[in-house]
Design a protein around this motif. Structure first.
Motif, mmCIF file in Angstrom:
data_model
loop_
_atom_site.group_PDB
_atom_site.id
_atom_site.type_symbol
_atom_site.label_atom_id
_atom_site.label_comp_id
_atom_site.label_asym_id
_atom_site.label_seq_id
_atom_site.Cartn_x
_atom_site.Cartn_y
_atom_site.Cartn_z
ATOM 1 N N ALA A 2 31.149 32.676 17.746
ATOM 2 C CA ALA A 2 30.121 32.386 18.746
ATOM 3 C C ALA A 2 28.929 31.671 18.118
ATOM 4 C CB ALA A 2 29.676 33.687 19.422
ATOM 5 N N VAL A 3 28.517 32.131 16.939
ATOM 6 C CA VAL A 3 27.384 31.498 16.257
ATOM 7 C C VAL A 3 27.689 30.051 15.931
ATOM 8 C CG1 VAL A 3 26.042 31.495 14.129
ATOM 9 C CG2 VAL A 3 26.444 33.640 15.335
ATOM 10 N N VAL A 4 28.914 29.800 15.453
ATOM 11 C CA VAL A 4 29.292 28.436 15.095
ATOM 12 C C VAL A 4 29.282 27.525 16.316
ATOM 13 C CG1 VAL A 4 31.181 26.991 14.255
ATOM 14 C CG2 VAL A 4 30.588 29.088 13.053
ATOM 15 N N PHE A 5 29.907 27.965 17.404
ATOM 16 C CA PHE A 5 30.000 27.123 18.582
ATOM 17 C C PHE A 5 28.634 26.887 19.219
ATOM 18 C CE2 PHE A 5 34.516 28.541 18.621
ATOM 19 C CZ PHE A 5 35.072 27.273 18.497
ATOM 20 N N LEU A 6 27.827 27.928 19.331
ATOM 21 C CA LEU A 6 26.509 27.773 19.936
ATOM 22 C C LEU A 6 25.570 26.981 19.048
ATOM 23 C CD1 LEU A 6 25.995 31.324 21.473
ATOM 24 C CD2 LEU A 6 26.676 29.220 22.646
ATOM 25 N N GLY A 7 25.677 27.155 17.725
ATOM 26 C CA GLY A 7 24.803 26.421 16.810
ATOM 27 C C GLY A 7 25.108 24.943 16.779
ATOM 28 N N GLY A 8 26.335 24.554 17.120
ATOM 29 C CA GLY A 8 26.687 23.141 17.070
ATOM 30 C C GLY A 8 26.444 22.402 18.367
ATOM 31 N N CYS A 9 25.879 23.065 19.364
ATOM 32 C CA CYS A 9 25.653 22.434 20.657
ATOM 33 C C CYS A 9 24.209 21.977 20.762
ATOM 34 C CB CYS A 9 25.979 23.398 21.796
ATOM 35 S SG CYS A 9 27.720 23.901 21.845
ATOM 36 N N ALA A 10 23.989 20.914 21.516
ATOM 37 C CA ALA A 10 22.644 20.411 21.757
ATOM 38 C C ALA A 10 22.566 19.906 23.178
ATOM 39 C CB ALA A 10 22.286 19.301 20.775
ATOM 40 N N SER A 11 21.464 20.212 23.856
ATOM 41 C CA SER A 11 21.238 19.737 25.217
ATOM 42 C C SER A 11 20.498 18.405 25.136
ATOM 43 C CB SER A 11 20.416 20.764 25.990
ATOM 44 O OG SER A 11 20.156 20.303 27.290
ATOM 45 N N LEU A 12 21.189 17.319 25.463
ATOM 46 C CA LEU A 12 20.609 15.990 25.334
ATOM 47 C C LEU A 12 19.629 15.714 26.458
ATOM 48 C CD1 LEU A 12 23.753 13.870 24.363
ATOM 49 C CD2 LEU A 12 22.039 14.859 22.846
ATOM 50 N N ASP A 13 18.608 14.918 26.140
ATOM 51 C CA ASP A 13 17.700 14.455 27.171
ATOM 52 C C ASP A 13 18.454 13.549 28.141
ATOM 53 O OD1 ASP A 13 15.631 15.816 26.016
ATOM 54 O OD2 ASP A 13 14.952 14.111 24.821
ATOM 55 N N LYS A 14 17.871 13.366 29.307
ATOM 56 C CA LYS A 14 18.532 12.552 30.328
ATOM 57 C C LYS A 14 18.747 11.131 29.846
ATOM 58 C CE LYS A 14 18.216 11.275 35.220
ATOM 59 N NZ LYS A 14 17.423 11.378 36.456
ATOM 60 N N GLU A 15 17.780 10.581 29.103
ATOM 61 C CA GLU A 15 17.906 9.202 28.645
ATOM 62 C C GLU A 15 18.988 9.038 27.577
ATOM 63 O OE1 GLU A 15 14.623 7.795 26.199
ATOM 64 O OE2 GLU A 15 13.889 9.848 26.071
ATOM 65 N N ASP A 16 19.423 10.138 26.940
ATOM 66 C CA ASP A 16 20.439 10.063 25.896
ATOM 67 C C ASP A 16 21.827 10.459 26.387
ATOM 68 O OD1 ASP A 16 18.587 9.316 23.897
ATOM 69 O OD2 ASP A 16 17.946 11.393 23.706
ATOM 70 N N GLN A 17 21.930 10.875 27.651
ATOM 71 C CA GLN A 17 23.215 11.313 28.157
ATOM 72 C C GLN A 17 24.117 10.111 28.459
ATOM 73 O OE1 GLN A 17 22.475 13.883 31.483
ATOM 74 N NE2 GLN A 17 21.407 15.411 30.252
ATOM 75 N N PHE A 18 25.411 10.348 28.417
ATOM 76 C CA PHE A 18 26.387 9.276 28.584
ATOM 77 C C PHE A 18 26.357 8.733 30.011
ATOM 78 C CE2 PHE A 18 30.609 7.956 30.014
ATOM 79 C CZ PHE A 18 30.865 6.938 29.109
ATOM 80 N N TYR A 19 26.453 7.414 30.102
ATOM 81 C CA TYR A 19 26.631 6.778 31.396
ATOM 82 C C TYR A 19 27.322 5.437 31.162
ATOM 83 C CZ TYR A 19 23.063 3.175 30.715
ATOM 84 O OH TYR A 19 22.360 2.098 30.264
ATOM 85 N N GLU A 20 27.946 4.929 32.195
ATOM 86 C CA GLU A 20 28.605 3.633 32.130
ATOM 87 C C GLU A 20 27.880 2.659 33.048
ATOM 88 O OE1 GLU A 20 33.233 3.976 31.064
ATOM 89 O OE2 GLU A 20 32.721 4.829 33.013
ATOM 90 N N TYR A 21 27.855 1.398 32.641
ATOM 91 C CA TYR A 21 27.167 0.379 33.446
ATOM 92 C C TYR A 21 28.075 -0.831 33.593
ATOM 93 C CZ TYR A 21 23.908 -3.239 34.902
ATOM 94 O OH TYR A 21 23.298 -4.251 35.592
ATOM 95 N N GLN A 22 28.229 -1.270 34.808
ATOM 96 C CA GLN A 22 28.995 -2.471 35.104
ATOM 97 C C GLN A 22 28.072 -3.448 35.806
ATOM 98 O OE1 GLN A 22 32.240 -3.341 34.329
ATOM 99 N NE2 GLN A 22 31.680 -5.325 35.172
ATOM 100 N N ALA A 23 27.806 -4.570 35.162
ATOM 101 C CA ALA A 23 26.904 -5.555 35.748
ATOM 102 C C ALA A 23 27.536 -6.134 37.010
ATOM 103 C CB ALA A 23 26.611 -6.666 34.749
ATOM 104 N N PRO A 24 26.775 -6.277 38.100
ATOM 105 C CA PRO A 24 27.325 -6.896 39.313
ATOM 106 C C PRO A 24 27.833 -8.305 39.027
ATOM 107 C CG PRO A 24 25.193 -5.870 39.746
ATOM 108 C CD PRO A 24 25.390 -5.849 38.267
ATOM 109 N N ARG A 25 28.893 -8.671 39.691
ATOM 110 C CA ARG A 25 29.510 -9.968 39.434
ATOM 111 C C ARG A 25 28.562 -11.112 39.718
ATOM 112 N NH1 ARG A 25 35.502 -11.835 41.624
ATOM 113 N NH2 ARG A 25 35.574 -13.818 40.471
ATOM 114 N N GLU A 26 27.745 -10.975 40.782
ATOM 115 C CA GLU A 26 26.820 -12.061 41.106
ATOM 116 C C GLU A 26 25.752 -12.247 40.030
ATOM 117 O OE1 GLU A 26 25.703 -8.321 43.425
ATOM 118 O OE2 GLU A 26 27.504 -9.507 42.975
#
Length: 553
Positions: A14-38
């Protein structure tokens, strides 16, 4: 005892798993972006509308937009302070040392110990062996079926010498699924200590600290690059200040020339009305006045351009480049003649230029790489030692009791050898590192020569600009006297308005040349400081990297 051990295993996981976790800020969280074709394939058109002069004049700022100051009086010292505080290019660069420090910390953490754990459930069937029966057929004999539950945990500790220590505790439950077994289930435990140490390749602290040394050199290179960026940005701010100063002085000259041209028109009208000059003199004076107005418009445009450059460099909040704030330089150009010792300036440049320090760090990095790759030429000889204490019993407590009593101890020591045939890959990597080091040494000598040339050229430019100040100042004084003489002769009817306006134009050119010589001299002093890796001013500059607050500690 078995409950205590299992509890420790659960807590450790439990210590290992909890110690290795981090709550990322919103700006650092994963997202995908697809530029509009136009956005990618359509080119928009620019639509321009005829200007409404009255509407443009009456246009006001939006209600929520804070009003920019009408004027901003700024000295050269304030210019440098605001640049250090707000310049965006500098803010971008100040993240680099923090990122390099994080890379160094990550590399230094490669010797951290690691907690390991595993568990597995298995079911196995053994067919046994075939036994021939009397009729020529075969049947299976000695077959068995087992169910195993294995668990284990331990610690791995990398060593700076290149070896590794391991401590492992294993726990196993075995059950015979066939009937008639004497003991089922039964339990097995075991404690294992092992050490592995390379003796030639990858052996020793020097080889294993190579990556950390490179990270340290990269951290110093990042710091050095940031220092160079601080010098470059502040030098650019000084140049922007003096260019703005020159543009404002040039506008003052043009406005003064316009006033003098207006005075010439009034003079011509008065003399024509008195019958002392012909009507054409008024036309000539009006044409000259219109020419001066065009010069004022050009000077105002140049001043706006220099103001935007200055505002962008400083990026002071509330005084953005689109604001109408008038920037008025307060530090006047006060040229002082300096006796410049070229040899001392060259020595100062060789001591302070960031490029030379950067190359010196690169050379140190190359030498460390050569040493490491030379170690990689050796055969891989590894010494392994393993110590094991087993335990077995019909209950888990019995198995751990046998483990604690250490009635059975196992030892194993061995040596392994790995030698590449030919070793061409390692040879060529070492050869490449040696070539790169020699290339960097040559670059350092070439850079020294270029720096020496730059310092000497800058010194010559400083001296040339000083002479230009003297010459342009004398020329402005003489052109002023010529203009006054032309005015007197015009009033006596011996000269035309064209002659007066020509003298006025030459006076404006002489005054503009004097202003240009003054600012060029100030800028050449900035260039001289930059060429020596220093900054103008009495105080030293101390920069600090930007260290953002992140959720990963």
């Amino acid at each position: 005892m078995n409950k205590i051990i299992r509890c420790r295993m659960i807590i450790g996981c439990a210590v290992v798993f909890l110690g290795g976790c981090a709550s990322l800020d919103k700006e650092d969280q994963f997202y995908e972006y697809q530029a509009p074709r136009e956005k990618l394939q359509t080119v928009e058109s620019l639509e321009l509308k005829p200007a409404n002069t009255r509407a443009a004049t009456e246009q006001k700022a939006e209600p929520n937009t804070p009003a920019a100051p009408e004027k901003w009086l700024v000295s050269i010292e304030q210019c440098r302070a605001e640049t250090l505080k707000n310049n965006l290019e500098l803010q971008v660069q100040l993240y680099a040392p923090t990122a390099a420090q994080a890379a160094l910390d990550a590399e230094e953490a490669k010797f951290e110990a690691a907690f390991v754990a595993n568990t597995a459930v298995s079911r196995t069937d053994y067919p046994g062996r075939l036994v021939e029966v009397g009729d020529g057929s075969y049947v299976g004999s000695g077959s068995s079926q087992y169910r195993n539950i294995d668990a284990g945990m331990g610690v791995q500790m990398p060593l700076r010498t290149g070896g590794e220590l391991q401590f492992n505790l294993a726990d196993s439950r075995d059950k015979n699924l066939q009937s008639g077994s004497l003991f089922s289930p039964w339990y097995e435990t075991g404690f294992t200590f092992s050490v592995s140490q390379p003796l030639l390749k990858n052996a020793g602290t020097r080889a294993n600290m190579h990556s950390i040394r490179l990270a340290r050199y990269n951290k110093q290179i990042a710091d050095n690059s940031t220092k160079l960026e601080v010098i470059r940005v502040l030098a650019a701010a000084d140049r922007a200040y003096w260019r703005l100063y020159a543009a404002r002085r040039q506008l003052d000259v043009r406005q003064k020339q316009y006033e003098l041209a207006q005075a010439q028109l009034d003079r011509a009208k008065r003399l024509v009305a008195a019958g002392q000059q012909s009507d054409v003199e008024v036309l000539r004076a009006e044409a000259g006045l219109a020419s001066q107005l065009a010069s004022i418009i050009a000077a105002e445009n140049e001043l706006r351009s220099r103001q935007r450059e200055f505002k962008r460099t400083l990026d002071k909040p509330g005084v953005d480049i689109e604001t109408p704030t008038i920037v008025i330089p307060q530090t006047e150009a006060d040229p002082v003649y300096y006796e410049l010792d070229k040899n001392k300036l060259i020595a100062l440049a060789e001591e302070n230029r960031a490029e030379l320090l950067d190359l010196e760090l690169q050379i140190a990095s190359r030498i460390s790489t050569i040493d490491y790759l030379n170690n990689q030429m050796l055969p891989l000889v590894t010494l392994d030692y393993r110590y094991n204490v087993p335990g077995i019993g019909v209950t888990r407590d019995d198995a751990y009791d046998m483990l604690n009593e250490k009635n059975y101890e196992n030892h194993r020591i061995g040596v392994s050898l790995w030698v590449p045939l030919g070793n061409e890959a390692a040879k060529n990597r070492l050869r490449q590192a040696m070539i790169l080091k020699r290339q960097t040494l040559a670059s350092k000598e070439n850079r020294k020569l270029l720096i020496k040339q730059e310092v000497l050229a800058t010194v010559d430019q400083v001296e040339t600009n000083w002479q230009q100040i003297m010459a342009s100042r004398q020329n402005a004084i003489l052109e002023g006297r010529v203009y006054e003489a032309e005015v007197r002769q015009f009033e006596q009817g011996l000269r035309t308005s064209t002659d007066v306006l020509d003298a006025l134009t030459r006076l404006a050119v002489a005054q503009s040349s004097e202003i240009k010589a003054l600012t060029d001299y100030q800028i050449s002093l900035v260039d001289l400081a930059y060429a020596t890796g220093t900054l103008l001013g009495a105080g030293k500059i101390q920069w600090e990297p930007i260290t953002p607050v992140l959720p990963v500690n």
